[in-house]
Write an enzyme that holds these catalytic residues in place. Structure first.
Site, PDB file in Angstrom:
ATOM      1  CG  HIS A  80       2.343   4.063  -5.111  1.00  0.00           C
ATOM      2  ND1 HIS A  80       3.110   3.218  -4.340  1.00  0.00           N
ATOM      3  CD2 HIS A  80       1.056   3.753  -4.833  1.00  0.00           C
ATOM      4  CE1 HIS A  80       2.325   2.416  -3.648  1.00  0.00           C
ATOM      5  NE2 HIS A  80       1.076   2.724  -3.924  1.00  0.00           N
TER       6      HIS A  80
ATOM      7  CE  LYS B 221       1.160   3.882  -0.500  1.00  0.00           C
ATOM      8  NZ  LYS B 221      -0.155   4.303  -0.987  1.00  0.00           N
TER       9      LYS B 221
ATOM     10  CB  SER C 191      -0.624   1.343  -6.180  1.00  0.00           C
ATOM     11  OG  SER C 191      -1.974   0.928  -6.133  1.00  0.00           O
TER      12      SER C 191
HETATM   13  C1  PLP Z   1      -1.539   4.179  -0.489  1.00  0.00           C
HETATM   14  C2  PLP Z   1      -2.493   4.941  -1.341  1.00  0.00           C
HETATM   15  C3  PLP Z   1      -3.531   5.675  -0.788  1.00  0.00           C
HETATM   16  C4  PLP Z   1      -3.824   5.649   0.691  1.00  0.00           C
HETATM   17  O1  PLP Z   1      -2.858   6.363   1.373  1.00  0.00           O
HETATM   18  P1  PLP Z   1      -2.855   6.327   2.979  1.00  0.00           P
HETATM   19  O2  PLP Z   1      -2.174   7.581   3.367  1.00  0.00           O
HETATM   20  O3  PLP Z   1      -2.129   5.084   3.347  1.00  0.00           O
HETATM   21  O4  PLP Z   1      -4.274   6.280   3.404  1.00  0.00           O
HETATM   22  C5  PLP Z   1      -4.328   6.424  -1.619  1.00  0.00           C
HETATM   23  N1  PLP Z   1      -4.127   6.446  -2.957  1.00  0.00           N
HETATM   24  C6  PLP Z   1      -3.140   5.722  -3.538  1.00  0.00           C
HETATM   25  C7  PLP Z   1      -2.951   5.771  -5.014  1.00  0.00           C
HETATM   26  C8  PLP Z   1      -2.307   4.943  -2.745  1.00  0.00           C
HETATM   27  O5  PLP Z   1      -1.358   4.212  -3.308  1.00  0.00           O
END
Ligand code: PLP
Length: 396
Positions: free
Chosen positions: A214, A243, A186
């Protein structure tokens, strides 16, 4: 002096240290909905730092689906899933996720942070091993720490180091070995080399877990994610509804049925935390419908990412290579990254500086992110702001 006073003084010292190093994070308040354009301090700003890849965060279809689900299924569950918190729509969303992701079953969590925190401990014991990419998300690192499995770490995306660690885990007698990786890293926007990772996992009799936060919704055919893009099957897939899939909240694990069955029996964040609210579940179902069919949005997103990268490169900014809609502008110094973000803010572009501890020291950056709804006009506006701010600070 009470103990409490001494403790609070100690915390004040730690906070001063963070400020002194230029690592202090400030939250700006958005007045209204998330989107390409947001209101901050009474001012309209172009937003280039949300994970809103398909632009669904303020989509009227999702808002309507959330309202319908609230009308039919209420506001809150006031229960964990296994006591009295499972509705028909929770199961419908789990089945729909599994189908979309090409897995047998799925289980919902409050967030992917919880899904990753939950997934290792029930499945692996001290006889087992996890081989983990060095740039994996914090929640994977924490999840692995919560399990009793032995830990091996390989350099980011480095297949020869992965092989060395797999051999080591095997030599040291591990029963089950699980390779864990982000599908997309990310902070960098780089993709894990999943074809090579799957081949090595198979050669060493290991399982593969991919966190596709992502990617799900916009990478690979029909947005099915990085394994689909690489033409491989992950044994365990985790992801988020927070996301591309609407951006609210909610996480999941998708895998074979026995994996999901055991998580439902044993995963602590599932057993001891509230069920997702109906509005989020109903809108999640609608988001999957939209995402699966959204070839137009995926095409617009890819085109925006290409245009944005080319524009920044032409201006002379240093980027990390790739094609993902995460486009990091590398600045090195945390203070410079903060000043650049502020200079862009003055010009109406909302971005965030990323620095230690979210990226290694000395690798501070502005992480820009594209979404499908940004127009050419929006991007030209942002490029001219980057040109101005970059020249003012001597970055280009
Ligand atoms: C954003 C993210 C998370 C956390 O996700 P949430 O649903 O916001 O808790 C976990 N792993 C990765 C790779 C992320 O980018």
């Amino acid at each position: 002096m009470t103990e409490n006073r001494i403790f609070l003084d100690h915390l004040a010292g730690v906070l001063d240290g963070i400020r002194h190093e230029g690592l202090w994070k400030v939250e700006r308040e958005i007045e209204g909905a998330q989107g390409s354009w947001i209101a901050v301090g009474g001012r309209r700003m172009l937003n280039l730092c949300a994970n809103n890849y398909l632009g669904l965060a303020d989509d009227p279809r999702l808002i309507a689906a959330a309202e319908r689900a609230m009308a039919s299924h209420g506001y809150g569950m006031a229960s964990v899933r296994f006591i009295c918190g499972t509705q028909d729509i929770h199961r419908a969303l789990e089945r729909r996720l599994a189908e979309y992701l090409g897995q047998e079953e799925a289980i919902l969590f409050a967030a992917c942070f919880d899904a990753n925190g939950a997934v290792f401990e029930p499945l692996l014991g001290p006889e087992d091993a996890v081989v983990s990419d060095s740039l994996n998300h914090a929640s994977i690192i924490d999840g692995i720490r919560l399990s009793k499995a032995r830990r091996y770490r390989y350099a980011n995306g480095d297949l020869s180091d992965l092989e060395a660690q797999l051999r080591k885990a095997r030599d040291e007698g591990a029963r089950f070995v699980l390779v864990a990786t982000d599908g997309v890293f990310s902070m960098d926007g780089s993709l894990a080399p999943l074809a090579g990772i799957r081949a090595l996992a198979d050669r060493y009799g290991a399982l593969l877990m991919v966190d596709d936060c992502h990617a799900t919704g916009f990478v690979g055919p029909q947005g099915r994610g990085t394994p689909a893009r690489a033409g491989v099957q992950a044994d365990i897939l985790t992801g988020t509804l927070g996301k591309a899939l609407g951006g609210a909240l909610g996480g999941y694990v998708a895998a074979s049925r026995p994996v999901i069955d055991l998580l439902r029996q044993r995963a602590r964040p599932y057993l001891f935390s509230n069920a997702l609210p109906p509005a989020v579940v109903g809108a999640g179902l609608a988001a999957l419908e939209i995402a699966e069919a959204a070839e137009d949005l995926r095409a617009a997103l890819a085109e925006n990412a290409g245009y944005w990268r080319a524009g920044l490169e032409r201006l002379g900014f240093r980027l990390l290579p790739g094609e993902h809609p995460i486009v990091p502008v590398m600045l090195g110094d945390a203070v410079l990254a903060q000043r650049m973000a502020a200079a862009l803010g003055e010009r109406g572009v909302h971005v965030a500086g990323f620095f230690f501890p979210v990226v290694p020291r000395g690798q501070a950056r502005i992480r820009t992110q594209m979404n499908a709804r940004l127009t050419r006009e929006d991007l030209d506006f942002a490029l001219s702001a980057f040109a101005d701010a970059g020249r003012e600070l001597g970055v280009i």
